[in-house]
Scaffold this motif. Sequence first.
Motif, PDB file in Angstrom:
ATOM      1  N   GLU A  70      -7.892  -1.338   4.317  1.00  0.00           N
ATOM      2  CA  GLU A  70      -7.750  -2.129   5.535  1.00  0.00           C
ATOM      3  C   GLU A  70      -8.090  -3.602   5.331  1.00  0.00           C
ATOM      4  OE1 GLU A  70      -6.829  -1.209   9.023  1.00  0.00           O
ATOM      5  OE2 GLU A  70      -5.779   0.042   7.581  1.00  0.00           O
ATOM      6  N   PHE A  71      -7.320  -4.452   5.984  1.00  0.00           N
ATOM      7  CA  PHE A  71      -7.631  -5.876   6.005  1.00  0.00           C
ATOM      8  C   PHE A  71      -8.604  -6.140   7.154  1.00  0.00           C
ATOM      9  CE2 PHE A  71      -4.081  -5.931   3.271  1.00  0.00           C
ATOM     10  CZ  PHE A  71      -3.995  -7.166   2.655  1.00  0.00           C
ATOM     11  N   ASP A  76      -7.126 -11.235   8.291  1.00  0.00           N
ATOM     12  CA  ASP A  76      -5.973 -11.427   9.180  1.00  0.00           C
ATOM     13  C   ASP A  76      -5.856 -12.891   9.592  1.00  0.00           C
ATOM     14  OD1 ASP A  76      -5.470  -8.776   9.084  1.00  0.00           O
ATOM     15  OD2 ASP A  76      -5.878  -8.346  11.197  1.00  0.00           O
ATOM     16  N   ARG A 100      -7.325  -9.433  -3.157  1.00  0.00           N
ATOM     17  CA  ARG A 100      -6.027  -9.080  -2.587  1.00  0.00           C
ATOM     18  C   ARG A 100      -4.914  -9.655  -3.451  1.00  0.00           C
ATOM     19  NH1 ARG A 100      -7.037  -4.963   0.873  1.00  0.00           N
ATOM     20  NH2 ARG A 100      -8.524  -5.531   2.479  1.00  0.00           N
ATOM     21  N   ASP A 104       0.354  -7.166  -1.949  1.00  0.00           N
ATOM     22  CA  ASP A 104      -0.384  -6.498  -0.880  1.00  0.00           C
ATOM     23  C   ASP A 104      -0.244  -7.258   0.435  1.00  0.00           C
ATOM     24  OD1 ASP A 104      -1.516  -4.140  -1.438  1.00  0.00           O
ATOM     25  OD2 ASP A 104      -3.559  -4.872  -1.725  1.00  0.00           O
ATOM     26  N   ASN A 107       3.315  -7.182   1.806  1.00  0.00           N
ATOM     27  CA  ASN A 107       3.594  -5.902   2.453  1.00  0.00           C
ATOM     28  C   ASN A 107       2.853  -5.782   3.781  1.00  0.00           C
ATOM     29  OD1 ASN A 107       5.382  -4.794   0.605  1.00  0.00           O
ATOM     30  ND2 ASN A 107       3.740  -4.051  -0.697  1.00  0.00           N
ATOM     31  N   TYR A 108       1.605  -6.180   3.774  1.00  0.00           N
ATOM     32  CA  TYR A 108       0.793  -6.086   4.983  1.00  0.00           C
ATOM     33  C   TYR A 108       1.398  -6.950   6.091  1.00  0.00           C
ATOM     34  CZ  TYR A 108      -3.260  -6.467   8.065  1.00  0.00           C
ATOM     35  OH  TYR A 108      -4.090  -6.442   9.158  1.00  0.00           O
ATOM     36  N   LYS A 112       2.814  -4.740   9.091  1.00  0.00           N
ATOM     37  CA  LYS A 112       1.829  -4.584  10.169  1.00  0.00           C
ATOM     38  C   LYS A 112       1.532  -5.870  10.924  1.00  0.00           C
ATOM     39  CE  LYS A 112      -0.657  -0.759   8.002  1.00  0.00           C
ATOM     40  NZ  LYS A 112      -1.869  -0.391   7.280  1.00  0.00           N
TER      41      LYS A 112
END
Length: 298
Positions: A70-71, A76, A100, A104, A107-108, A112
């Motif tokens: 999880e970020f 964020d 990171r 990654d 994609n994140y 999301k």
Amino acid sequence: MGRAPCCDKANVKKGPWSPEEDSKLKEYIEKNGTGGNWISLPQKAGLRRCGKSCRLRWLNYLRPNIKHGEFSDEEDRIICTLYANIGSRWSIIAAQLPGRTDNDIKNYWNTKLKKKLMSFLPQSHTTLLPYQNPTPYYNQFSQPNTSFTTNLEPISLPFYHNQESLLSGVSTSTSNVTVTSMQYHHHHHPMRESLAMFGSEGSCCSSSEGSFGKQEEIMGFQNLMQNSNMINLSHGSDVNQWETETEKVNLCFSQNQKQIPSSLGYDLEYIKQLISSDNGYLSIDENKTEEKSMYYYY
DNA sequence: AACCCCCGCAACCGCGCCGTT
DNA sequence: CAACGGCGCGGTTGCGGGGGT
């Protein structure tokens, strides 16, 4: 006449890595390093893989201190702030997030974070965006520049490829950090390109067949950022800071022996209006001259 | 239980830049 | 100065798992 393949595609394994391959690669690199040559590495390590594939596997998965999972909210926030300012420069963004990888983060973002943010974006912010002919007002001899402040902890953007292509400077002003970066002209530059869109009449778009392309997305995102409390993109109103910024930009230009285009052609009043509207994030000081404003963004 | 669809992530691919020859 | 090889980046693809019907 395409480029020669980097390896013998026929004799190279593709697809997911097996645990055996992973341990071979890890073991080899831990013992010998990469040797500065990824192309020959797989052979030395006894792997039937393309050098690029090995590099990717190592960088994104096997190297030490890789963080998965999880970020955090802080991560964020950093991603959003940097994306709003520099766009999809994932490697630079990744450099600000220890552990990171650019893959990654990419994609994140795509799967999301973007959706999360766009769910906050009112419909009006996507439809009112002025999408006009994206005629580039900068020319190939101008070095695009962006300058911004955030409330983040001081960060230093890495020099990119070479110093002539990208100059970056970081200075602190009270709690803010000011970042000035120059990016080489081949790369997309969201602020530059977003602003370039504003200026002229015209209706056709050569860059994207979609109704809501990459630049609109970034513009919409910048609007979102301005209208949310997620980050504060406001520029300090300190005149000294402004002068410093201008000097810095001028320095960059003089170092590069480049000329700032005499006429950028966009409707500055409109941009000012747009950016300084709402609750004043990313505001431009009214006292600043048009010329300075141009320096500021270019 | 079987099928379908969607989503997330790992990996691939093509291209541009840089250093070397 | 051009050609070439290697590296790094960003965009895209495709597979596998999970959820829904």
